[in-house]
Design a protein around this motif. Structure first.
Motif, short mmCIF file in Angstrom:
data_model
loop_
_atom_site.label_atom_id
_atom_site.label_comp_id
_atom_site.label_asym_id
_atom_site.label_seq_id
_atom_site.Cartn_x
_atom_site.Cartn_y
_atom_site.Cartn_z
N SER A 22 14.72 -42.80 -3.67
CA SER A 22 14.49 -44.24 -3.65
C SER A 22 13.01 -44.48 -3.42
O SER A 22 12.38 -43.84 -2.57
N SER A 24 9.84 -47.71 -3.38
CA SER A 24 9.62 -49.15 -3.29
C SER A 24 8.14 -49.45 -3.18
O SER A 24 7.33 -48.59 -2.85
N ALA A 29 12.53 -52.69 -3.43
CA ALA A 29 13.10 -51.50 -4.04
C ALA A 29 12.87 -51.50 -5.55
O ALA A 29 13.12 -52.51 -6.22
N SER A 32 16.29 -46.60 -7.02
CA SER A 32 17.31 -46.51 -5.97
C SER A 32 18.26 -45.33 -6.20
O SER A 32 18.88 -45.23 -7.26
N ASP A 33 18.32 -44.44 -5.22
CA ASP A 33 19.30 -43.36 -5.16
C ASP A 33 19.40 -42.62 -6.50
O ASP A 33 20.48 -42.44 -7.06
N GLY A 228 15.91 -49.48 -12.26
CA GLY A 228 15.65 -48.49 -11.24
C GLY A 228 16.58 -47.30 -11.22
O GLY A 228 16.53 -46.49 -10.29
N SER A 229 17.42 -47.16 -12.25
CA SER A 229 18.37 -46.05 -12.30
C SER A 229 18.29 -45.37 -13.67
O SER A 229 17.88 -45.98 -14.66
#
Length: 280
Positions: A22, A24, A29, A32-33, A228-229
């Motif tokens: 993660s 930011s 953020a 994420s993950d 973000g993924s």
């Protein structure tokens, strides 16, 4: 760039991966993950819409941005555990819009790529001269050697920064939008050079690109991001579909075979140009 052939030098193999990563900015953020393994000895291209986290991910991998959670590992060790020079001998990074010191000349800037290889018992040598000369020749920047970097055009500066990254001679090269400021001819020549670097030396190349069709043409491994993924990753022919393009970019498209090399080619469908079935 003139396409001068790079000598064959086999690089060491490395494991590079992110686990639960993660990232930011100012508490916001961005990634994420995220889990991602970078295939060794291949060209990986990261694509996605603006603000999806592509450049942020690359900065996290390059340890230019500290994770808020998770870890990036190089050969089973957190990248944060490496001394700077040791890490730089393995991983090179060309960020977006790098800034050169005022007044520095091109040859001096490219030569700074050799800094990770210098030390108390390893001073500048003829080998360093040869590597710098080769990097400048490969990027067609040799004729710019005596000029100040701030005097150059955007495209010229970009080629100089790429020459410095090549002079660093890392096993893994990370590039954030390396085709920025380059005209279409120099874009293709640069991507050909990076492909040659991968083919002749088995260097691992990871780059962020905006052009989906160039990404599909040059990538062995395509990473598609959204919000973000990672929403898909694998061989371009396996992951690039019209449904995926719609999901990641919000774009209606058709996918056809690139007539030059057979890789997937994205044909956008705009509001004023609907499919007609006509072939040219």
């Amino acid at each position: 760039m003139t396409g001068n052939q790079l000598p064959t030098i086999t690089k060491d193999a490395h494991d590079l991966d992110a686990v639960g990563l993660s990232l930011s900015y100012d508490g916001r953020a961005v990634v994420s993950d995220l889990d991602l393994a970078i295939p060794d000895g291949e060209v990986t291209v990261i694509v996605g819409a603006n603000a999806c986290g592509k450049s942020t991910l690359l900065r996290g991998i390059a340890r230019l941005l500290r994770p808020t959670a998770g870890i990036v590992n190089l050969d089973g060790r957190s990248v944060s555990s490496y001394p700077s020079k040791e890490f730089a001998r393995v991983v090179g990074i060309l960020p977006q819009s790098p800034i050169a010191p005022e007044g520095v000349r091109v040859a001096d800037l490219v030569g700074r790529g050799r800094h990770p290889h210098q030390g108390l018992f390893r001073q500048w040598s003829s080998t360093d001269d040869e590597i710098v000369t080769e990097a400048m020749r490969a990027t067609s920047t040799a004729e710019l050697a005596g000029r100040r970097v701030e005097e150059l055009s955007g495209g010229q500066r970009q080629r100089v920064w790429i020459a410095m990254a090549l002079a660093q001679d890392p096993d893994i090269l990370l590039l954030d939008e390396p085709t920025t400021f380059l005209d279409v001819t120099h874009q293709i020549e640069l991507l050909d050079l990076l492909a040659e670097l991968n083919h002749t030396r088995k260097s691992t190349v990871v780059m962020v690109l905006h052009d989906l069709n160039l990404a599909a043409r040059y990538a062995d491994h395509l990473v598609v991001m959204a919000n973000g993924s990672v929403v898909a990753n694998g061989a371009p022919a396996d992951v690039l579909t019209s449904e995926l393009v719609k999901r990641a970019f919000g774009l209606d498209s058709r996918i056809i075979a690139d007539p030059v090399c057979g890789s997937p080619m994205v044909i956008p469908i705009g509001r004023f140009h609907r499919p007609t079935g006509q072939e040219f």
